[in-house]
Design a protein around this motif. Structure first.
Motif, PDB file in Angstrom:
ATOM      1  N   THR A  68      68.119  62.165  72.060  1.00 59.53           N
ATOM      2  CA  THR A  68      68.833  62.315  73.313  1.00 59.53           C
ATOM      3  C   THR A  68      70.213  61.936  73.058  1.00 59.53           C
ATOM      4  N   GLY A  69      70.534  60.643  72.510  1.00 56.45           N
ATOM      5  CA  GLY A  69      71.821  60.032  72.255  1.00 56.45           C
ATOM      6  C   GLY A  69      72.692  60.986  71.263  1.00 56.45           C
ATOM      7  N   VAL A  70      72.239  61.792  70.261  1.00 53.87           N
ATOM      8  CA  VAL A  70      72.811  62.698  69.605  1.00 53.87           C
ATOM      9  C   VAL A  70      73.262  63.947  70.578  1.00 53.87           C
ATOM     10  N   ILE A  71      72.588  64.372  71.225  1.00 50.90           N
ATOM     11  CA  ILE A  71      72.890  65.616  72.291  1.00 50.90           C
ATOM     12  C   ILE A  71      74.201  65.130  73.175  1.00 50.90           C
ATOM     13  N   PHE A  72      73.807  64.001  73.700  1.00 50.32           N
ATOM     14  CA  PHE A  72      75.161  63.588  74.634  1.00 50.32           C
ATOM     15  C   PHE A  72      76.242  63.132  73.686  1.00 50.32           C
ATOM     16  N   ALA A  73      76.254  62.779  72.653  1.00 53.50           N
ATOM     17  CA  ALA A  73      77.158  62.528  71.794  1.00 53.50           C
ATOM     18  C   ALA A  73      78.135  63.733  71.525  1.00 53.50           C
ATOM     19  N   ALA A  74      77.223  64.791  71.219  1.00 47.10           N
ATOM     20  CA  ALA A  74      77.869  65.961  70.926  1.00 47.10           C
ATOM     21  C   ALA A  74      78.611  66.550  72.071  1.00 47.10           C
ATOM     22  N   ALA A  75      78.116  66.577  73.419  1.00 44.65           N
ATOM     23  CA  ALA A  75      78.631  66.931  74.679  1.00 44.65           C
ATOM     24  C   ALA A  75      79.817  66.119  74.650  1.00 44.65           C
ATOM     25  N   GLN A  76      79.943  64.958  74.760  1.00 45.29           N
ATOM     26  CA  GLN A  76      81.061  63.979  74.856  1.00 45.29           C
ATOM     27  C   GLN A  76      82.233  64.305  74.174  1.00 45.29           C
ATOM     28  N   LEU A  97      83.050  67.134  73.117  1.00 45.30           N
ATOM     29  CA  LEU A  97      83.390  68.439  73.781  1.00 45.30           C
ATOM     30  C   LEU A  97      83.943  68.069  75.177  1.00 45.30           C
ATOM     31  N   GLY A  98      83.807  66.989  75.846  1.00 43.34           N
ATOM     32  CA  GLY A  98      84.215  66.752  77.114  1.00 43.34           C
ATOM     33  C   GLY A  98      83.135  67.360  78.184  1.00 43.34           C
ATOM     34  N   LYS A  99      82.083  67.620  77.839  1.00 47.21           N
ATOM     35  CA  LYS A  99      80.961  68.019  78.675  1.00 47.21           C
ATOM     36  C   LYS A  99      80.003  67.286  78.968  1.00 47.21           C
ATOM     37  N   GLU A 100      79.286  67.495  80.083  1.00 49.01           N
ATOM     38  CA  GLU A 100      78.228  66.908  80.760  1.00 49.01           C
ATOM     39  C   GLU A 100      76.740  67.506  80.533  1.00 49.01           C
ATOM     40  N   PRO A 101      76.028  67.375  79.805  1.00 50.16           N
ATOM     41  CA  PRO A 101      74.824  68.133  79.455  1.00 50.16           C
ATOM     42  C   PRO A 101      73.759  68.171  80.806  1.00 50.16           C
ATOM     43  N   GLY A 138      72.756  74.716  67.538  1.00 47.65           N
ATOM     44  CA  GLY A 138      71.944  74.881  68.949  1.00 47.65           C
ATOM     45  C   GLY A 138      72.562  73.462  69.571  1.00 47.65           C
ATOM     46  N   LEU A 139      72.859  72.396  69.105  1.00 43.49           N
ATOM     47  CA  LEU A 139      73.326  71.266  69.792  1.00 43.49           C
ATOM     48  C   LEU A 139      74.512  71.364  70.364  1.00 43.49           C
ATOM     49  N   THR A 140      75.471  72.321  69.665  1.00 45.78           N
ATOM     50  CA  THR A 140      76.794  72.303  69.890  1.00 45.78           C
ATOM     51  C   THR A 140      76.895  73.379  70.857  1.00 45.78           C
ATOM     52  N   ALA A 141      75.820  74.298  70.905  1.00 42.76           N
ATOM     53  CA  ALA A 141      75.985  75.460  72.022  1.00 42.76           C
ATOM     54  C   ALA A 141      75.548  74.892  73.385  1.00 42.76           C
ATOM     55  N   VAL A 142      74.468  74.035  73.224  1.00 39.82           N
ATOM     56  CA  VAL A 142      74.018  73.159  74.487  1.00 39.82           C
ATOM     57  C   VAL A 142      75.200  72.533  75.364  1.00 39.82           C
ATOM     58  N   ALA A 143      75.802  71.868  74.228  1.00 39.26           N
ATOM     59  CA  ALA A 143      76.963  70.906  74.628  1.00 39.26           C
ATOM     60  C   ALA A 143      78.168  71.845  75.178  1.00 39.26           C
ATOM     61  N   GLU A 144      78.192  72.898  74.620  1.00 40.03           N
ATOM     62  CA  GLU A 144      79.386  73.923  75.170  1.00 40.03           C
ATOM     63  C   GLU A 144      79.054  74.431  76.667  1.00 40.03           C
ATOM     64  N   ALA A 145      78.049  74.842  76.600  1.00 42.25           N
ATOM     65  CA  ALA A 145      77.473  75.390  77.856  1.00 42.25           C
ATOM     66  C   ALA A 145      77.287  74.452  78.940  1.00 42.25           C
ATOM     67  N   SER A 146      77.365  73.214  78.865  1.00 40.20           N
ATOM     68  CA  SER A 146      77.220  72.200  80.197  1.00 40.20           C
ATOM     69  C   SER A 146      78.539  72.428  80.925  1.00 40.20           C
TER      70      SER A 146
END
Length: 228
Positions: free
Chosen positions: A161-169, A171-175, A220-228
């Protein structure tokens, strides 16, 4: 409960513990040191013999103590198993946390964490098989063992979960919390599945497994972060 395996945990830890024990040849061994020694020997014995075939008589002989000393520390053979699984989870969690500490780049986080996971499992393959094999048993002993395995999975879920949130951050996103939770459990299932596959393909090294995981998961992680 589990079938024997010929792989051995690293000898370094046992050697270090026995070096400490040598300081007390004719004196009372500190309780914590005795516990660590028994736990390491028991983990090896369970890995060699399988849980059902391992005997407390043999463990006592290897440790140079009487069986009451073992039962005083762990209560029962099942208590030893639970302690071994708990130690495995704590050591795995510490190894992955140390590997990702200070990293912020999503790919760097994913690669470092995955490599730490596969290296740890590779070094502790017999112990890992023993612990996760315990859950597949149908007897009553499997229930508390399954709870310990669930704790290991929960810790790993937190790291992913921490990795996913780091990817979102980055990109300036909130997953989305729900999506992250679902993907986290699925990704950790992938890791466990790869470890099971790895048992029949031992020539594959941790670096290769890590490359495959990064190539599969990172987009996939990047796509999730970008879509948030």
């Amino acid at each position: 409960m589990t079938s024997p395996t010929h792989a051995q945990p690293s000898a370094d830890l046992l050697e270090a513990i026995e070096s400490e024990l040598a300081i007390y040849p004719h004196r009372r061994v500190p309780r914590d040191l005795r516990r660590r020694h028994l736990l390491e020997l028991a983990t090896r014995l369970f890995s060699e013999r399988g849980f059902d075939a391992a005997s407390m008589d043999e463990l006592a002989q290897r440790a140079g103590v009487s069986k009451p000393v073992i039962y005083d520390q762990f209560g029962s053979k099942e208590g030893l198993l639970l302690a071994a699984i708990d130690a495995l989870g704590s050591e795995l969690n510490a190894a992955v946390i140390q590997a990702v500490e200070g990293r912020t780049d999503p790919e760097d986080l994913l690669r470092a964490g995955s490599l730490a996971f596969f290296r740890f499992v590779g070094e502790q393959r017999a112990t890992w098989s023993m612990a996760f094999g315990a859950v597949r048993s149908l007897d009553d002993t499997a229930r508390p063992a399954a709870e310990k395995i669930a704790e290991i999975r929960a810790r790993q879920d937190g790291l992913v979960t921490g990795v996913i949130f780091a990817a979102a951050q980055e990109l300036g996103k909130e997953p989305d919390q729900l999506e992250v939770g679902a993907l986290t459990r699925g990704l950790n299932g992938l890791y466990e599945g790869l470890v099971e596959w790895w048992e029949s393909h031992p020539d594959v090294d941790p670096e290769q497994l890590t490359d495959w995981v990064v190539a599969l998961i990172l987009p996939g992680l990047t796509a999730v972060a970008e879509a948030s």
